[in-house]
Design a protein around this motif. Structure first.
Motif, PDB file in Angstrom:
ATOM      1  N   ALA A 162       7.603 -10.547   8.587  1.00  0.00           N
ATOM      2  CA  ALA A 162       6.213 -10.168   8.310  1.00  0.00           C
ATOM      3  C   ALA A 162       6.016  -8.660   8.427  1.00  0.00           C
ATOM      4  O   ALA A 162       5.163  -8.076   7.743  1.00  0.00           O
ATOM      5  N   ALA A 163       6.807  -8.014   9.298  1.00  0.00           N
ATOM      6  CA  ALA A 163       6.685  -6.565   9.491  1.00  0.00           C
ATOM      7  C   ALA A 163       7.326  -5.772   8.356  1.00  0.00           C
ATOM      8  O   ALA A 163       6.906  -4.650   8.054  1.00  0.00           O
ATOM      9  N   GLN A 164       8.330  -6.348   7.732  1.00  0.00           N
ATOM     10  CA  GLN A 164       9.113  -5.607   6.734  1.00  0.00           C
ATOM     11  C   GLN A 164       8.279  -5.060   5.565  1.00  0.00           C
ATOM     12  O   GLN A 164       8.453  -3.887   5.184  1.00  0.00           O
ATOM     13  N   PRO A 165       7.353  -5.832   4.969  1.00  0.00           N
ATOM     14  CA  PRO A 165       6.550  -5.271   3.876  1.00  0.00           C
ATOM     15  C   PRO A 165       5.728  -4.054   4.307  1.00  0.00           C
ATOM     16  O   PRO A 165       5.542  -3.116   3.525  1.00  0.00           O
ATOM     17  N   LEU A 166       5.242  -4.053   5.540  1.00  0.00           N
ATOM     18  CA  LEU A 166       4.503  -2.891   6.037  1.00  0.00           C
ATOM     19  C   LEU A 166       5.420  -1.678   6.177  1.00  0.00           C
ATOM     20  O   LEU A 166       5.023  -0.545   5.880  1.00  0.00           O
ATOM     21  N   GLN A 167       6.636  -1.910   6.629  1.00  0.00           N
ATOM     22  CA  GLN A 167       7.614  -0.823   6.736  1.00  0.00           C
ATOM     23  C   GLN A 167       7.855  -0.174   5.375  1.00  0.00           C
ATOM     24  O   GLN A 167       7.852   1.052   5.239  1.00  0.00           O
ATOM     25  N   PHE A 168       8.045  -0.996   4.353  1.00  0.00           N
ATOM     26  CA  PHE A 168       8.325  -0.455   3.019  1.00  0.00           C
ATOM     27  C   PHE A 168       7.071   0.183   2.411  1.00  0.00           C
ATOM     28  O   PHE A 168       7.165   1.155   1.675  1.00  0.00           O
ATOM     29  N   LYS A 169       5.895  -0.349   2.737  1.00  0.00           N
ATOM     30  CA  LYS A 169       4.639   0.241   2.277  1.00  0.00           C
ATOM     31  C   LYS A 169       4.462   1.660   2.831  1.00  0.00           C
ATOM     32  O   LYS A 169       3.974   2.557   2.137  1.00  0.00           O
ATOM     33  N   LEU A 170       4.876   1.871   4.088  1.00  0.00           N
ATOM     34  CA  LEU A 170       4.675   3.155   4.759  1.00  0.00           C
ATOM     35  C   LEU A 170       5.852   4.115   4.592  1.00  0.00           C
ATOM     36  O   LEU A 170       5.754   5.280   4.997  1.00  0.00           O
ATOM     37  N   LEU A 171       6.943   3.654   4.008  1.00  0.00           N
ATOM     38  CA  LEU A 171       8.172   4.443   3.980  1.00  0.00           C
ATOM     39  C   LEU A 171       7.974   5.808   3.314  1.00  0.00           C
ATOM     40  O   LEU A 171       8.401   6.840   3.851  1.00  0.00           O
ATOM     41  N   GLU A 172       7.324   5.839   2.154  1.00  0.00           N
ATOM     42  CA  GLU A 172       7.074   7.122   1.496  1.00  0.00           C
ATOM     43  C   GLU A 172       6.143   7.987   2.339  1.00  0.00           C
ATOM     44  O   GLU A 172       6.278   9.217   2.377  1.00  0.00           O
ATOM     45  N   GLY A 173       5.208   7.350   3.017  1.00  0.00           N
ATOM     46  CA  GLY A 173       4.319   8.098   3.913  1.00  0.00           C
ATOM     47  C   GLY A 173       5.083   8.798   5.017  1.00  0.00           C
ATOM     48  O   GLY A 173       4.831   9.968   5.325  1.00  0.00           O
ATOM     49  N   TYR A 174       6.046   8.086   5.636  1.00  0.00           N
ATOM     50  CA  TYR A 174       6.891   8.725   6.651  1.00  0.00           C
ATOM     51  C   TYR A 174       7.598   9.947   6.072  1.00  0.00           C
ATOM     52  O   TYR A 174       7.669  11.014   6.700  1.00  0.00           O
ATOM     53  N   ASP A 175       8.158   9.781   4.873  1.00  0.00           N
ATOM     54  CA  ASP A 175       8.894  10.884   4.239  1.00  0.00           C
ATOM     55  C   ASP A 175       7.994  12.108   4.075  1.00  0.00           C
ATOM     56  O   ASP A 175       8.407  13.240   4.353  1.00  0.00           O
ATOM     57  N   LEU A 176       6.765  11.877   3.618  1.00  0.00           N
ATOM     58  CA  LEU A 176       5.840  12.988   3.384  1.00  0.00           C
ATOM     59  C   LEU A 176       5.385  13.639   4.685  1.00  0.00           C
ATOM     60  O   LEU A 176       5.184  14.851   4.743  1.00  0.00           O
ATOM     61  N   LEU A 177       5.249  12.843   5.727  1.00  0.00           N
ATOM     62  CA  LEU A 177       4.838  13.401   7.024  1.00  0.00           C
ATOM     63  C   LEU A 177       5.811  14.469   7.515  1.00  0.00           C
ATOM     64  O   LEU A 177       5.409  15.451   8.146  1.00  0.00           O
ATOM     65  N   PHE A 178       7.095  14.255   7.233  1.00  0.00           N
ATOM     66  CA  PHE A 178       8.116  15.155   7.778  1.00  0.00           C
ATOM     67  C   PHE A 178       8.838  15.953   6.690  1.00  0.00           C
ATOM     68  O   PHE A 178       9.904  16.514   6.942  1.00  0.00           O
ATOM     69  N   ALA A 179       8.246  16.018   5.493  1.00  0.00           N
ATOM     70  CA  ALA A 179       8.899  16.704   4.376  1.00  0.00           C
ATOM     71  C   ALA A 179       9.095  18.188   4.644  1.00  0.00           C
ATOM     72  O   ALA A 179      10.115  18.772   4.253  1.00  0.00           O
ATOM     73  N   GLU A 180       8.132  18.809   5.302  1.00  0.00           N
ATOM     74  CA  GLU A 180       8.230  20.252   5.548  1.00  0.00           C
ATOM     75  C   GLU A 180       8.116  20.598   7.031  1.00  0.00           C
ATOM     76  O   GLU A 180       8.910  21.375   7.555  1.00  0.00           O
ATOM     77  N   ASN A 181       7.125  20.036   7.692  1.00  0.00           N
ATOM     78  CA  ASN A 181       6.962  20.351   9.110  1.00  0.00           C
ATOM     79  C   ASN A 181       6.014  19.346   9.744  1.00  0.00           C
ATOM     80  O   ASN A 181       5.104  18.851   9.101  1.00  0.00           O
ATOM     81  N   ASN A 182       6.234  19.048  10.998  1.00  0.00           N
ATOM     82  CA  ASN A 182       5.271  18.313  11.800  1.00  0.00           C
ATOM     83  C   ASN A 182       4.608  19.303  12.754  1.00  0.00           C
ATOM     84  O   ASN A 182       5.323  20.018  13.470  1.00  0.00           O
ATOM     85  N   PRO A 183       3.267  19.434  12.744  1.00  0.00           N
ATOM     86  CA  PRO A 183       2.269  18.508  12.210  1.00  0.00           C
ATOM     87  C   PRO A 183       1.626  18.905  10.875  1.00  0.00           C
ATOM     88  O   PRO A 183       0.530  18.415  10.575  1.00  0.00           O
ATOM     89  N   ALA A 184       2.275  19.755  10.079  1.00  0.00           N
ATOM     90  CA  ALA A 184       1.672  20.113   8.788  1.00  0.00           C
ATOM     91  C   ALA A 184       1.447  18.875   7.930  1.00  0.00           C
ATOM     92  O   ALA A 184       0.410  18.737   7.262  1.00  0.00           O
ATOM     93  N   GLY A 185       2.419  17.942   7.950  1.00  0.00           N
ATOM     94  CA  GLY A 185       2.304  16.735   7.144  1.00  0.00           C
ATOM     95  C   GLY A 185       1.163  15.847   7.588  1.00  0.00           C
ATOM     96  O   GLY A 185       0.311  15.438   6.786  1.00  0.00           O
ATOM     97  N   VAL A 186       1.096  15.556   8.870  1.00  0.00           N
ATOM     98  CA  VAL A 186       0.058  14.650   9.363  1.00  0.00           C
ATOM     99  C   VAL A 186      -1.317  15.291   9.245  1.00  0.00           C
ATOM    100  O   VAL A 186      -2.324  14.609   8.982  1.00  0.00           O
ATOM    101  N   LYS A 187      -1.398  16.596   9.411  1.00  0.00           N
ATOM    102  CA  LYS A 187      -2.706  17.251   9.253  1.00  0.00           C
ATOM    103  C   LYS A 187      -3.186  17.192   7.803  1.00  0.00           C
ATOM    104  O   LYS A 187      -4.391  17.064   7.543  1.00  0.00           O
ATOM    105  N   ALA A 188      -2.257  17.261   6.845  1.00  0.00           N
ATOM    106  CA  ALA A 188      -2.647  17.121   5.437  1.00  0.00           C
ATOM    107  C   ALA A 188      -3.214  15.726   5.190  1.00  0.00           C
ATOM    108  O   ALA A 188      -4.246  15.570   4.516  1.00  0.00           O
ATOM    109  N   PHE A 189      -2.572  14.701   5.725  1.00  0.00           N
ATOM    110  CA  PHE A 189      -3.071  13.332   5.581  1.00  0.00           C
ATOM    111  C   PHE A 189      -4.452  13.187   6.223  1.00  0.00           C
ATOM    112  O   PHE A 189      -5.374  12.615   5.626  1.00  0.00           O
TER     113      PHE A 189
END
Length: 294
Positions: free
Chosen positions: A234-261
């Motif tokens: 049941a958790a797996q679909p949520l993991q795949f739904k958020l996977l691109e989000g994780y990538d974007l959060l850390f694409a350049e810097n933390n917390p620049a990614g999370v602050k953009a979101f």
């Protein structure tokens, strides 16, 4: 209740919102705290690296921690981040902050001076013996330049009663499994990597201290809760739904990614303090596209 029971689930490493003049936006911090608690966070972490603590003055750090305590009230536990590469200075900070009001202290391993494993052991032993609340080790070699080995972690867990957990962000699954296989029964082991929280819980971790839960609290907390209940399918679909989000959060810097979101969600202004800068326009556009898909 043991710390392992108290901090089971999702902890959120809170960002520090800023106004356009770079002062702290306490109103936005309050909204963020409500947002993550209302959407399922089991506890919050004040003054972590995600909170840009290195660029806050000591006075500002104290204000952020005290505001967080007051705004959270008794809704969830609050963990305070206090670390550094000067052991004596860290011990002094234990007196400066009212740490007795925190559930625990999260302390990052000494950075830059790269101590030996014995040095890391003695550093944490000295801090834990001075601390009035439990200490959680924080292993994040990508930021500190050194690793807390599984052997050192387990030695500290066995020798120092006030060391009651570790946030493991080494990305080394084998190392994590050695800790999990040999930890004392009440020793908290929590993930510091959003990407691999699901498989780490499958190995026996107690949850996560998360960046992603700032901006995806409902989905991410649900994922963690399902995993802790052993409902991995049941958790797996949520993991795949958020996977691109994780990538974007850390694409350049933390917390620049999370602050953009969080900016695109209307919760904070997209302001950071140097040397961290906002996401490049191209990545920020990807953040907007991803949020529309959600």
């Amino acid at each position: 209740m043991s710390l392992r029971q108290q901090l089971r689930g999702t902890g959120v490493a809170l960002v520090t919102p800023f106004n356009s003049d770079k002062t702290i936006d306490f109103s936005a911090l309050g909204k963020l705290i409500d947002f993550v608690i209302d959407n399922g966070a089991q506890y919050v972490v004040s003054l972590g690296t995600t909170g840009e603590t290195p660029v806050l003055s000591k006075e500002e750090q104290k204000e952020v921690f005290e505001y967080t305590l007051a705004h959270v009230g008794n809704r969830v536990p609050v963990v305070i981040g206090i670390g550094g590469n000067n052991t004596a200075a860290v011990i002094k900070d234990l007196e400066y902050f009212d740490v007795k009001k925190a559930a625990a202290i999260l302390s990052a391993s000494p950075y830059y001076n790269k101590p030996s494993q014995e040095g890391i052991y003695q550093h944490y032993k000295a801090i834990a013996e001075a601390a009035p609340v439990p200490l959680i080790l924080y292993n994040v070699p990508g930021r500190t330049g050194s690793n807390i080995s599984a052997a050192t972690c387990l030695r500290l867990a066995a020798d120092v009663p006030n060391i009651q957990g570790i946030k493991e962000a080494s990305g080394n699954m084998v190392q994590c499994m050695h800790i999990l296989a040999n930890r004392p029964e009440d020793f908290l082991v929590t993930s510091g990597d959003d990407h691999v929280t699901l498989p780490l819980i499958a190995c026996g971790m107690d949850g996560v201290i998360s960046v992603a839960a700032n901006c995806f609290p409902q989905d991410f907390c649900q994922l963690v809760n399902l995993a802790l209940a052993g409902q991995f399918a049941a958790a797996q679909p949520l993991q795949f739904k958020l996977l691109e989000g994780y990538d974007l959060l850390f694409a350049e810097n933390n917390p620049a990614g999370v602050k953009a979101f969080l900016f695109e969600l209307g919760l904070i202004q997209n302001e950071l303090r140097l040397p961290v800068v906002p996401l490049s326009q191209g990545v920020h556009d990807q953040v907007k596209t991803y949020l529309k898909q959600l």
